[in-house]
Scaffold this motif. Structure first.
Motif: not given
Ligand SMILES: [Zn+2]
Length: 255
Positions: A118-122, A148-153, A167-174
């Motif tokens: 939630q901090l990341a989103k903020k 939509m705006d949550l992304r990461g690794i 993980a990719i579907d959740l907009q995460m890179k490996l």
């Protein structure tokens, strides 16, 4: 060739004797971008000193590591929140769930993980996820916070092909590191089925040194060995791996 180490603990006391030469050696080999995950408040000073010494190369994250989620976790989380308010960081990390070291803290680990997402989103920042023996638990929190705006690794990704796709579907890179060079590491068996646009490189130094340094202290310079293995898996040149994974790291961190 520019290689990016998306997860390296260069402030660790394992580098107290030779930190500058370790970093300079990495830069000479083309590893010039270092993304530094936090652990807890006791390491903050060392992180800020590292950034002051190499301001052009070092990019800091802020967060509470799952194995540091203990009795004082509320205090630690308010430290994270106040540091985020005070200055800028490139990501929230490393955060997540670790059931290898301590299963008894699962409840507060989940709470700390969700709060930090939630901090990341903020702050509109990406997240750097630590997941050890906890894929189901991590995915559960990520699904709750899917946006939509949550992304990461997914740092040190060690899952199956199915988990990689999730993980990719959740907009995460490996995050691919030394494990890809291990004989029993498993991810080398399916990685070529995952488009290279979904992976970034990391060392997690001083831990998880790639072959031929396995078991020794890891350094950011050894990311070259990881890149060589990834090039072999995708049957492309190491320059191509460097170019694509560095571009991917820019897409995540915006820098
Ligand atoms: Zn780490």
């Amino acid at each position: 060739m520019i290689l990016t180490d998306t997860h390296t603990h260069l402030y660790s006391d394992s580098f107290d004797e030779d930190r500058d030469s370790v970093i300079k050696k990495a830069i000479e080999q083309g590893v010039s971008r270092f993304f530094i995950p936090a652990i807890d408040s006791t390491y903050a000073q060392a992180m800020y000193e590292l950034e002051a010494s190499f301001p052009d190369n070092v990019h800091l994250m802020m967060g509470l590591h799952p194995t540091s989620v203990k009795d004082n976790y509320k205090q630690e989380l308010s430290f994270v929140a106040s540091e985020l308010q005070r200055r800028s960081f490139v990501a929230i990390g490393e955060i997540g769930i670790d059931l290898y070291w301590d299963k008894s803290t699962l409840g507060i680990q989940q709470e700390a993980f969700q709060y930090q997402i939630q901090l990341a989103k903020k702050y509109k920042l990406p997240i750097n996820i630590h997941c050890r023996e906890a894929f189901d638990e991590v995915f559960e929190v990520l699904e709750l916070e899917r946006a939509m705006d949550l992304r990461g690794i997914f740092h040190c990704f060690s899952g199956t092909e199915q988990q990689a796709l999730q993980a990719i579907d959740l907009q995460m890179k490996l995050g691919i590191g030394g494990v890809v060079t291990f004989k029993n590491g498993k991810i080398d068996q399916f990685l070529d089925k995952i488009s290279m646009e979904h992976i970034v490189l990391e060392t997690d130094s001083p831990y998880l040194a790639p072959v031929p340094y396995r078991g020794k202290r890891n350094e950011s310079a050894y990311i070259v060995n990881v890149a060589e293995k990834v090039a072999e898996i995708y049957t492309v040149s190491i320059e191509e791996v460097a170019k694509t994974t560095t571009a991917n790291s820019r897409a995540v961190f915006g820098i």
